[in-house]
Scaffold this active site. Sequence first.
Site, PDB file in Angstrom:
ATOM      1  N   ASP A   1       0.859  -1.008   0.255  1.00  8.81           N
ATOM      2  CA  ASP A   1       0.097   0.009   0.077  1.00  8.81           C
ATOM      3  C   ASP A   1       0.876   1.178  -0.012  1.00  8.81           C
ATOM      4  OD1 ASP A   1       0.737   0.604   2.492  1.00  8.81           O
ATOM      5  OD2 ASP A   1      -1.299   0.481   3.675  1.00  8.81           O
ATOM      6  N   ILE A   2       0.281   2.439  -0.286  1.00 13.92           N
ATOM      7  CA  ILE A   2       1.165   3.580  -0.285  1.00 13.92           C
ATOM      8  C   ILE A   2       1.031   4.131   0.795  1.00 13.92           C
ATOM      9  CG2 ILE A   2       0.866   5.810  -1.453  1.00 13.92           C
ATOM     10  CD1 ILE A   2      -1.051   4.772  -3.626  1.00 13.92           C
TER      11      ILE A   2
ATOM     12  N   ASN B   1      -3.957  12.781   0.382  1.00  9.60           N
ATOM     13  CA  ASN B   1      -5.208  13.533   0.158  1.00  9.60           C
ATOM     14  C   ASN B   1      -5.698  14.673   1.161  1.00  9.60           C
ATOM     15  OD1 ASN B   1      -6.517  11.476  -1.574  1.00  9.60           O
ATOM     16  ND2 ASN B   1      -7.150   9.986   0.040  1.00  9.60           N
TER      17      ASN B   1
ATOM     18  N   ASP C   1      -6.526  10.138  -6.462  1.00 12.46           N
ATOM     19  CA  ASP C   1      -6.929   9.348  -7.582  1.00 12.46           C
ATOM     20  C   ASP C   1      -5.729   9.347  -8.580  1.00 12.46           C
ATOM     21  OD1 ASP C   1      -9.316   8.946  -6.219  1.00 12.46           O
ATOM     22  OD2 ASP C   1     -10.522  10.160  -7.354  1.00 12.46           O
TER      23      ASP C   1
ATOM     24  N   GLU D   1      -6.032   2.212  -0.744  1.00 11.42           N
ATOM     25  CA  GLU D   1      -4.766   2.417  -1.233  1.00 11.42           C
ATOM     26  C   GLU D   1      -3.680   1.321  -1.253  1.00 11.42           C
ATOM     27  OE1 GLU D   1      -4.078   3.867   3.037  1.00 11.42           O
ATOM     28  OE2 GLU D   1      -5.591   3.648   1.557  1.00 11.42           O
TER      29      GLU D   1
END
Length: 209
Positions: free
Chosen positions: A68-69, A76, A85, A111
């Site tokens: 995951d990020i 965000n 996005d 994510e």
Amino acid sequence: DVRDMLGVIANQVAASLDNAQMYRRMEEMATTDGLTGLTNHRTFQERFSQLIERSARHGKKCTLILTDIDHFKKVNDTFGHPMGDQVLKRIAKVLEANVRKIDIVARYGGEEFALVLEETDAEGALKLAERIRMDAAGQSFTKDGGPATVTLSLGIACFPDDAQDKVAMIAASDKCLYAAKHAGRNRAVLASSLDGAAQASKARALKAG
């Protein structure tokens, strides 16, 4: 008469093609993630089950990478959800560019992404994970808040060495992903390395006792 007959046949063929295209579009909508175009979670679960069964039947290995990020919420919050996005779509392309057609690349949720590598051992998966990690870190994003980069944390588990079924594979990879986050992020962690660390810790405790 021949022209009329050919016209009827042509109309039937056109209708069949339209139906086939519509079916293909509906199938894509049902099996892919709308934002990234990757395999969606439900389809991933189905294909992963099939791949493990095939690997077990033929005595082959397969490896799961969960990634995951890092600090995605901060992306965000700082740059806005449209930027988030954009990051998700770019990372999805990085993942797709680094795997083979026989492998599974899916948006696991939020994510988080999942990759299943057929006939791949932990060592091969680690090399791929490192390549993906570096490619992702090299991506640059620009928005009103300024330029931004992101990193990935990755957890790797191999079948059947680290786990013998799908649920255990996901749990092992998720544990490695958590370990990567806990160790500072922007790194890949193997299930075997966690087992080795646990055994070493236990041995030290026994020796101290």
